[in-house]
Design a protein around this motif. Structure first.
Motif, PDB file in Angstrom:
ATOM      1  N   LYS A  27     -38.989  -1.962  -8.983  1.00 62.63           N
ATOM      2  CA  LYS A  27     -40.115  -1.031  -8.913  1.00 62.63           C
ATOM      3  C   LYS A  27     -40.941  -1.231  -7.644  1.00 62.63           C
ATOM      4  O   LYS A  27     -41.679  -0.331  -7.245  1.00 62.63           O
ATOM      5  CB  LYS A  27     -41.009  -1.201 -10.147  1.00 62.63           C
ATOM      6  CG  LYS A  27     -40.346  -0.763 -11.457  1.00 62.63           C
ATOM      7  CD  LYS A  27     -41.262  -1.005 -12.636  1.00 62.63           C
ATOM      8  CE  LYS A  27     -40.597  -0.580 -13.934  1.00 62.63           C
ATOM      9  NZ  LYS A  27     -41.458  -0.842 -15.120  1.00 62.63           N
ATOM     10  N   ARG A  28     -40.820  -2.399  -7.033  1.00 61.82           N
ATOM     11  CA  ARG A  28     -41.591  -2.714  -5.828  1.00 61.82           C
ATOM     12  C   ARG A  28     -40.765  -2.562  -4.546  1.00 61.82           C
ATOM     13  O   ARG A  28     -41.234  -2.897  -3.462  1.00 61.82           O
ATOM     14  CB  ARG A  28     -42.082  -4.166  -5.902  1.00 61.82           C
ATOM     15  CG  ARG A  28     -43.095  -4.416  -6.999  1.00 61.82           C
ATOM     16  CD  ARG A  28     -43.208  -5.912  -7.299  1.00 61.82           C
ATOM     17  NE  ARG A  28     -43.325  -6.734  -6.105  1.00 61.82           N
ATOM     18  CZ  ARG A  28     -44.475  -7.046  -5.512  1.00 61.82           C
ATOM     19  NH1 ARG A  28     -45.619  -6.591  -6.011  1.00 61.82           N
ATOM     20  NH2 ARG A  28     -44.494  -7.809  -4.451  1.00 61.82           N
ATOM     21  N   ASN A  29     -39.562  -2.053  -4.660  1.00 65.68           N
ATOM     22  CA  ASN A  29     -38.650  -2.092  -3.523  1.00 65.68           C
ATOM     23  C   ASN A  29     -38.754  -0.896  -2.583  1.00 65.68           C
ATOM     24  O   ASN A  29     -38.171  -0.918  -1.511  1.00 65.68           O
ATOM     25  CB  ASN A  29     -37.201  -2.250  -4.004  1.00 65.68           C
ATOM     26  CG  ASN A  29     -36.772  -3.702  -3.963  1.00 65.68           C
ATOM     27  OD1 ASN A  29     -37.477  -4.548  -3.447  1.00 65.68           O
ATOM     28  ND2 ASN A  29     -35.606  -3.992  -4.510  1.00 65.68           N
ATOM     29  N   ARG A  30     -39.438   0.161  -2.997  1.00 67.69           N
ATOM     30  CA  ARG A  30     -39.661   1.283  -2.089  1.00 67.69           C
ATOM     31  C   ARG A  30     -41.164   1.422  -1.910  1.00 67.69           C
ATOM     32  O   ARG A  30     -41.837   2.149  -2.633  1.00 67.69           O
ATOM     33  CB  ARG A  30     -39.042   2.564  -2.625  1.00 67.69           C
ATOM     34  CG  ARG A  30     -39.232   3.752  -1.684  1.00 67.69           C
ATOM     35  CD  ARG A  30     -38.412   4.959  -2.087  1.00 67.69           C
ATOM     36  NE  ARG A  30     -38.616   6.041  -1.122  1.00 67.69           N
ATOM     37  CZ  ARG A  30     -37.840   7.104  -1.026  1.00 67.69           C
ATOM     38  NH1 ARG A  30     -36.805   7.242  -1.836  1.00 67.69           N
ATOM     39  NH2 ARG A  30     -38.091   8.038  -0.133  1.00 67.69           N
ATOM     40  N   ILE A  31     -41.675   0.738  -0.905  1.00 67.53           N
ATOM     41  CA  ILE A  31     -43.116   0.644  -0.714  1.00 67.53           C
ATOM     42  C   ILE A  31     -43.588   1.467   0.471  1.00 67.53           C
ATOM     43  O   ILE A  31     -44.598   2.165   0.411  1.00 67.53           O
ATOM     44  CB  ILE A  31     -43.541  -0.832  -0.522  1.00 67.53           C
ATOM     45  CG1 ILE A  31     -43.127  -1.663  -1.745  1.00 67.53           C
ATOM     46  CG2 ILE A  31     -45.035  -0.940  -0.284  1.00 67.53           C
ATOM     47  CD1 ILE A  31     -43.734  -1.209  -3.056  1.00 67.53           C
ATOM     48  N   PHE A  39     -37.721  -3.292   6.975  1.00 65.26           N
ATOM     49  CA  PHE A  39     -37.008  -4.210   6.080  1.00 65.26           C
ATOM     50  C   PHE A  39     -37.892  -5.361   5.614  1.00 65.26           C
ATOM     51  O   PHE A  39     -37.592  -6.007   4.612  1.00 65.26           O
ATOM     52  CB  PHE A  39     -35.744  -4.737   6.760  1.00 65.26           C
ATOM     53  CG  PHE A  39     -34.675  -3.692   6.927  1.00 65.26           C
ATOM     54  CD1 PHE A  39     -34.056  -3.134   5.820  1.00 65.26           C
ATOM     55  CD2 PHE A  39     -34.305  -3.262   8.184  1.00 65.26           C
ATOM     56  CE1 PHE A  39     -33.082  -2.172   5.970  1.00 65.26           C
ATOM     57  CE2 PHE A  39     -33.322  -2.297   8.340  1.00 65.26           C
ATOM     58  CZ  PHE A  39     -32.705  -1.747   7.236  1.00 65.26           C
ATOM     59  N   GLN A  40     -38.965  -5.618   6.327  1.00 62.11           N
ATOM     60  CA  GLN A  40     -39.923  -6.619   5.856  1.00 62.11           C
ATOM     61  C   GLN A  40     -40.658  -6.109   4.618  1.00 62.11           C
ATOM     62  O   GLN A  40     -41.030  -6.885   3.735  1.00 62.11           O
ATOM     63  CB  GLN A  40     -40.928  -6.946   6.969  1.00 62.11           C
ATOM     64  CG  GLN A  40     -41.982  -7.977   6.588  1.00 62.11           C
ATOM     65  CD  GLN A  40     -41.404  -9.369   6.417  1.00 62.11           C
ATOM     66  OE1 GLN A  40     -40.430  -9.707   7.074  1.00 62.11           O
ATOM     67  NE2 GLN A  40     -41.993 -10.161   5.544  1.00 62.11           N
ATOM     68  N   ASN A  41     -40.855  -4.807   4.545  1.00 55.39           N
ATOM     69  CA  ASN A  41     -41.673  -4.224   3.481  1.00 55.39           C
ATOM     70  C   ASN A  41     -40.874  -3.685   2.300  1.00 55.39           C
ATOM     71  O   ASN A  41     -41.472  -3.400   1.252  1.00 55.39           O
ATOM     72  CB  ASN A  41     -42.512  -3.071   4.067  1.00 55.39           C
ATOM     73  CG  ASN A  41     -43.497  -3.539   5.108  1.00 55.39           C
ATOM     74  OD1 ASN A  41     -44.018  -4.635   5.022  1.00 55.39           O
ATOM     75  ND2 ASN A  41     -43.750  -2.709   6.110  1.00 55.39           N
ATOM     76  N   ASN A  42     -39.588  -3.522   2.446  1.00 61.74           N
ATOM     77  CA  ASN A  42     -38.797  -2.837   1.418  1.00 61.74           C
ATOM     78  C   ASN A  42     -37.509  -3.594   1.086  1.00 61.74           C
ATOM     79  O   ASN A  42     -37.007  -4.368   1.887  1.00 61.74           O
ATOM     80  CB  ASN A  42     -38.414  -1.431   1.909  1.00 61.74           C
ATOM     81  CG  ASN A  42     -39.616  -0.569   2.227  1.00 61.74           C
ATOM     82  OD1 ASN A  42     -40.309  -0.092   1.342  1.00 61.74           O
ATOM     83  ND2 ASN A  42     -39.872  -0.369   3.521  1.00 61.74           N
ATOM     84  N   TRP A  43     -37.010  -3.354  -0.099  1.00 58.84           N
ATOM     85  CA  TRP A  43     -35.666  -3.733  -0.537  1.00 58.84           C
ATOM     86  C   TRP A  43     -35.401  -5.238  -0.471  1.00 58.84           C
ATOM     87  O   TRP A  43     -34.579  -5.725   0.293  1.00 58.84           O
ATOM     88  CB  TRP A  43     -34.607  -2.921   0.212  1.00 58.84           C
ATOM     89  CG  TRP A  43     -34.847  -1.468  -0.031  1.00 58.84           C
ATOM     90  CD1 TRP A  43     -35.358  -0.547   0.848  1.00 58.84           C
ATOM     91  CD2 TRP A  43     -34.678  -0.779  -1.278  1.00 58.84           C
ATOM     92  NE1 TRP A  43     -35.506   0.675   0.234  1.00 58.84           N
ATOM     93  CE2 TRP A  43     -35.094   0.564  -1.075  1.00 58.84           C
ATOM     94  CE3 TRP A  43     -34.210  -1.153  -2.540  1.00 58.84           C
ATOM     95  CZ2 TRP A  43     -35.067   1.521  -2.092  1.00 58.84           C
ATOM     96  CZ3 TRP A  43     -34.179  -0.202  -3.554  1.00 58.84           C
ATOM     97  CH2 TRP A  43     -34.606   1.110  -3.325  1.00 58.84           C
ATOM     98  N   GLU A  44     -36.123  -5.938  -1.342  1.00 55.60           N
ATOM     99  CA  GLU A  44     -35.899  -7.368  -1.542  1.00 55.60           C
ATOM    100  C   GLU A  44     -34.804  -7.569  -2.594  1.00 55.60           C
ATOM    101  O   GLU A  44     -34.441  -6.655  -3.331  1.00 55.60           O
ATOM    102  CB  GLU A  44     -37.192  -8.045  -2.010  1.00 55.60           C
ATOM    103  CG  GLU A  44     -38.344  -7.953  -1.022  1.00 55.60           C
ATOM    104  CD  GLU A  44     -38.102  -8.739   0.250  1.00 55.60           C
ATOM    105  OE1 GLU A  44     -37.235  -9.641   0.249  1.00 55.60           O
ATOM    106  OE2 GLU A  44     -38.772  -8.454   1.257  1.00 55.60           O
TER     107      GLU A  44
END
Length: 249
Positions: A27-31, A39-44
């Motif tokens: 739920k936090r992967n598309r910020i 890539f620092q902000n998305n898709w961990e």
């Protein structure tokens, strides 16, 4: 075991916690759509692979594999591996062959190279969607090699930006052809964020990761390519059973 398609065996309480973490992180992967530091902000990573190992070079060229010992336990199965984009570097193939001596490894590149003896089979091909520059789709490659009824245990992809066309064509064709589904267990790939200055490269990258999720893949490893960290990242994803993605009770 059912929800991981036989890949993880652990106590139900631990598995429930693992699912909860996956659902929360997803739920936090598309910020953010911001091009810089995308890539620092998305898709961990959403799931931990306890026995993940780096196979191949310690630097560029090596890939992380989830639980390679599972493949080693498949003594009656020929492990099928595709490696797209060798660029003449066969360190990954050599390392895989050392761990899985009976593996069948097919290596592809748009230029001509020679596989090391008794390591892999080389094919000259440009990979993509079939619609651009005479490229071959993943499904076309599978059909040409007669692997339609086999599981692809590992798919390694490093094709310098063409991964979007390759994956989009493959998974969209899977959706349209429900009776011809092909099973890929792990995908290890480098992704390149498009060079455009507007938000479309970011949007396309979001859509690709959502496509992976829709096809039952979870992220178990992520790392930057320090040669170009704003534009290139390494990911490793694992396919699970659709039951894993159902609401937690």
């Amino acid at each position: 075991m059912l929800e991981s398609d036989g890949w993880f065996c652990e106590q139900d309480s631990d598995w429930k916690r693992r699912k909860m973490i996956d659902h929360m992180q997803n739920k936090r992967n598309r910020i953010s759509n911001a091009r810089k530091y995308f890539f620092q902000n998305n898709w961990e990573s959403t799931i931990q692979c306890e026995f993940a190992r780096r196979i191949g070079n310690t630097g560029d060229g090596g890939k992380w594999i989830c639980n390679i010992h599972r493949y080693q336990e498949m003594i009656d199965t020929i492990i099928l591996i595709y490696s797209f984009g060798s660029h003449g570097d066969f360190s990954f193939e050599r390392a895989i062959k050392n761990e899985l001596p009976n593996a069948e490894i097919h290596t592809f590149d748009r230029d001509i190279f020679q596989c090391p003896e008794n390591v892999c089979i080389f094919h000259q091909a440009t990979l993509g969607s079939r619609k651009i520059n005479g490229s071959k789709s993943l499904r076309a490659v599978i059909n040409e090699l007669g692997h339609q009824k086999r599981e692809i245990h590992i798919l390694k992809v490093d094709i310098e930006g063409s991964e979007y066309d390759l994956f989009e064509e493959f998974f969209n064709s899977q959706t349209k052809n429900q009776t011809g589904g092909l099973y890929i267990r792990q995908i290890l790939f480098e992704i390149h964020l498009g060079r455009g200055q507007n938000e479309e490269p970011s949007q396309r990258t979001h859509r690709l990761f959502e496509l992976f999720r829709a096809n039952n893949f979870v992220i178990f490893h992520k790392e930057s390519n320090l040669y170009d960290p704003q534009n290139a990242f390494e990911f490793a994803i694992l396919r699970l059973n659709p039951a894993f993605f159902s609401p937690i009770r």
